[in-house]
Design an enzyme around this catalytic site. Structure first.
Site, PDB file in Angstrom:
ATOM      1  N   LYS A  97      55.359  52.904  -8.182  1.00 38.36           N
ATOM      2  CA  LYS A  97      56.385  52.102  -7.670  1.00 38.36           C
ATOM      3  C   LYS A  97      56.485  51.854  -6.539  1.00 38.36           C
ATOM      4  O   LYS A  97      57.269  52.429  -6.230  1.00 38.36           O
ATOM      5  CB  LYS A  97      57.546  52.533  -8.906  1.00 38.36           C
ATOM      6  CG  LYS A  97      57.643  52.115 -10.264  1.00 38.36           C
ATOM      7  CD  LYS A  97      58.898  52.203 -11.007  1.00 38.36           C
ATOM      8  CE  LYS A  97      59.017  52.244 -12.967  1.00 38.36           C
ATOM      9  NZ  LYS A  97      60.047  52.444 -13.201  1.00 38.36           N
TER      10      LYS A  97
ATOM     11  N   GLU B 171      66.247  50.765 -28.851  1.00 38.13           N
ATOM     12  CA  GLU B 171      66.698  50.722 -29.380  1.00 38.13           C
ATOM     13  C   GLU B 171      66.884  50.639 -31.228  1.00 38.13           C
ATOM     14  O   GLU B 171      68.336  51.029 -31.320  1.00 38.13           O
ATOM     15  CB  GLU B 171      67.194  49.349 -28.802  1.00 38.13           C
ATOM     16  CG  GLU B 171      67.487  48.305 -27.656  1.00 38.13           C
ATOM     17  CD  GLU B 171      65.524  48.037 -27.472  1.00 38.13           C
ATOM     18  OE1 GLU B 171      65.604  47.592 -26.297  1.00 38.13           O
ATOM     19  OE2 GLU B 171      64.709  48.264 -27.860  1.00 38.13           O
TER      20      GLU B 171
ATOM     21  N   ARG C 217      68.001  43.700 -30.312  1.00 34.30           N
ATOM     22  CA  ARG C 217      66.726  44.386 -30.811  1.00 34.30           C
ATOM     23  C   ARG C 217      67.150  45.141 -31.992  1.00 34.30           C
ATOM     24  O   ARG C 217      65.787  45.764 -33.010  1.00 34.30           O
ATOM     25  CB  ARG C 217      66.203  44.926 -29.585  1.00 34.30           C
ATOM     26  CG  ARG C 217      66.033  43.843 -28.293  1.00 34.30           C
ATOM     27  CD  ARG C 217      64.969  44.357 -27.609  1.00 34.30           C
ATOM     28  NE  ARG C 217      63.291  43.991 -28.205  1.00 34.30           N
ATOM     29  CZ  ARG C 217      63.022  45.033 -27.492  1.00 34.30           C
ATOM     30  NH1 ARG C 217      62.788  45.598 -26.403  1.00 34.30           N
ATOM     31  NH2 ARG C 217      61.655  44.836 -27.482  1.00 34.30           N
TER      32      ARG C 217
END
Length: 615
Positions: free
Chosen positions: A278, A363, A391
């Site tokens: 990243k 979730e 979700r």
């Protein structure tokens, strides 16, 4: 060397480049990304990490005929730049500008619209099967990150894809591990070897020859697994039916292009594991990829400079309350589906590490995990964005509400969210929550009320939700002493005549401002469920017009709850409902979006006066 990026306005031009020039293009692309995002804000670390992968994908595959499906999509800025949207980056995430995520209506190169995680493999598999059904020779590629791979949906798709023997390439972009140079070089070589036609042909021939002697074939397969297991992380993906290749260096264009060129000629489901960093190529982002994940405007030479303390955000109010409450009650546990920073749980995770649970991008699991904790005496608090709680809707109903378990849902990003657009807007939570039995739904009007409502929710022995918006509130001082609010009771904040404004949550402030000019009554309703029916009846008896104001879709929202209450009481007073319209509201400046939706002081005044004239 002459600049390359300015000459590339679509992937077909990219594919005409000499392969040796690709590293130069990647470097120019990375520099452009840093300079561009510094001016507009947006996602940075994730995009810097996928520059070489993006170049390689468009160089090897015949896009847009071949399909690229990105997961989440917050790493697709380089993809947008290479597919004709370089000029559009100056209005990234702004009203009328290009989106921060892939959108099918924005470009033919955006094969699938996305912004939530773990959807890419399912969508790509659908496209691969569609191509197979139509007899088209098309490559389909899904790019998924290691975080998104933690979600159950990704594994459901892998399981299905591996059993179907469809031509599909899944690329795992793994930026949470590192490969030392010697191991990396060995893995790169082996990946090239294992993705080549010779290896694939030899493997098939061996299987065919040994197939007449099943025990020998099984022995050969086990031997191959052990050999590959010595140089690859696992054979998990092969157990799903994929041919696993990697891991390889995701910043080595020569290796990437060579491996992808080999893979695209292989049949059946393929799995390529690449390792990236990243923030790659921009030192500040490499050093702190979390800080540079989502950025506002900054000076790329100086980097992000911390600003002095301002008004605390609702997220910070929640995080501080969570720590204060944890000190008072050892039963409290905090749960987040991979949103520690976004949901304000950094301090809690440091002070109470044994009571902090980041379950990954899962979730559904987060909600049922909380239910299990609640069953055995703990008091779980689930910190989750409004748009992500969608979700886990079945788990909310089936695992929490039906069993009437004391789980607190701290719902952040309720209402409009500005530049992130419709995929992240919390437009529907009041609607989808208030229809569920057993749950209490609260809408704090300011920072202090948010703190008190969180405390109120925690004291309950039934499911409770507190929904609050993104950003800072009005600047109301906090009361350190916490106390429970009377359940299902609103309050009158201003006495007026003829018109009563029934405000929910963050809409109290513009309602109070509008009421000064309208000489209207203002009620801070506080609770959407249970609704203060007595207060509604009182206002209906004493006013000529009721106006409901909410930062939620009008359809089925708090205003609908008011209408239902009036109908049950036999009241016929006119009602004007103000809220979010029945459309997906595009990205833009948050304050302007409220104006456009009729939810600021000026438009509320105009809407009320227009309605009074009409009646």
């Amino acid at each position: 060397m002459y600049p390359l990026l300015d000459t590339i306005n679509n992937p077909s031009k990219l594919r005409l480049l000499d392969r040796k020039l690709l590293p130069q293009l990647a470097e120019e692309l990375r520099q452009f990304l840093v300079e561009s995002v510094a001016k507009t804000g947006g996602h940075l670390s994730s995009n810097l990490g996928t520059v070489e992968l993006t170049v390689a994908l468009h160089y090897v595959f015949n896009t847009p005929y071949d399909r690229l499906v990105w997961d989440v999509g917050h790493q697709t800025y380089a993809h947008k730049i290479l597919t004709g949207r370089r000029e559009g980056m100056s209005k990234l995430r702004m009203q009328g500008g290009i989106a921060g995520f892939p959108r099918r209506d924005e470009s033919q190169y955006d094969s699938f619209g996305t912004a939530h995680s773990s959807t890419s493999i399912s969508a790509a598999l659908g496209m691969a099967v569609a191509s197979q059904q139509d007899g088209k020779d098309r490559c389909v590629v899904a790019v998924i990150g290691d975080g998104a791979m933690s979600a159950g949906m990704a594994f459901e798709a892998l399981n299905n894809a591996g059993a179907m023997n469809t031509n599909l390439l899944v690329i795992l972009n793994d930026n949470d591990m590192s490969i030392s140079r010697p191991v990396g070089a060995l893995n790169n070589y082996l990946a090239k070897l294992m993705s080549g036609q010779f290896y694939a042909t030899a493997r098939r021939a061996g299987e065919k020859m040994l197939g007449v002697v099943p025990p020998v074939l099984e022995l050969a397969k086990r031997a191959e697994e052990h050999v590959k297991g010595m140089v690859t992380p696992s054979t998990l993906f092969e157990e799903f039916g994929f041919n696993y290749i990697g891991p390889i260096d995701g910043h080595d264009l020569d290796v990437l292009v060579g491996t992808l060129n080999n893979i695209k000629h292989l049949d059946g489901p393929q799995f390529l594991h690449i390792v990236t960093r990243k923030g790659a190529g921009y030192q500040a982002a490499e050093d702190d990829p979390i800080l540079y994940h989502g950025v506002t405007k900054f000076n790329p030479e100086a980097g992000i400079i911390s600003k002095g303390p301002g008004k605390p955000s609702y997220t910070q109010i929640f995080g501080d309350w969570l720590c204060d409450m944890a000190a008072l009650d050892r039963r409290l546990v905090g749960i987040t589906p991979a949103m520690r920073e976004g949901s304000g749980l950094v301090r809690f995770s440091q002070e109470y590490p044994d009571r902090y649970f980041d379950v990954g991008i899962a979730e559904q699991h987060a909600v049922t995990f909380a239910a299990g904790l609640a069953c055995d005496g703990m008091k779980p608090v689930v910190a989750i964005y409004s748009t992500f709680l969608q979700r886990a809707y079945d788990q909310l109903i089936h695992d929490v509400a039906i069993q009437n378990l004391p789980v607190v849902f701290a719902i952040d990003r309720a209402g409009l969210v500005g530049a992130d657009g419709p995929t992240h807007a919390g437009s529907f939570d009041l609607t989808y929550l208030r229809c569920i039995p057993n749950i209490t739904v609260m809408t704090p009007a300011d920072e202090n009320e948010c703190r008190q409502m969180l405390y109120t929710a925690f004291q309950m022995d039934t499911p409770a939700a507190v929904r609050y918006p993104r950003g800072a509130g009005a600047g109301v001082a906090l009361e350190k002493q916490m106390q429970s609010l009377p359940i299902g009771r609103g309050e009158i904040r201003r006495e007026g005549e003829k018109v009563a404004l029934l405000a929910f949550g963050s809409m109290l402030k513009p309602c109070l401002e509008a009421a000064e000019e309208l000489n209207a009554t203002v009620a801070n309703m506080r609770f959407v469920k249970p609704l203060d029916n007595d207060l509604v009846a009182s206002l209906a008896e004493s006013h000529q017009l009721l106006v409901t104001v909410e930062e939620n879709t009008i359809m089925g929202g708090a205003g609908s709850a008011i209408l239902e209450s009036l109908a049950r009481g036999g009241f016929t007073v006119p009602v004007l409902q103000l809220g979010l319209p029945d459309i997906f509201i595009d990205q833009g400046d948050s304050s302007q979006m409220l104006v456009d939706c009729g939810l600021d002081k000026t438009v509320i005044i105009r809407s009320v006066r227009t309605r009074l004239i009409e009646s």
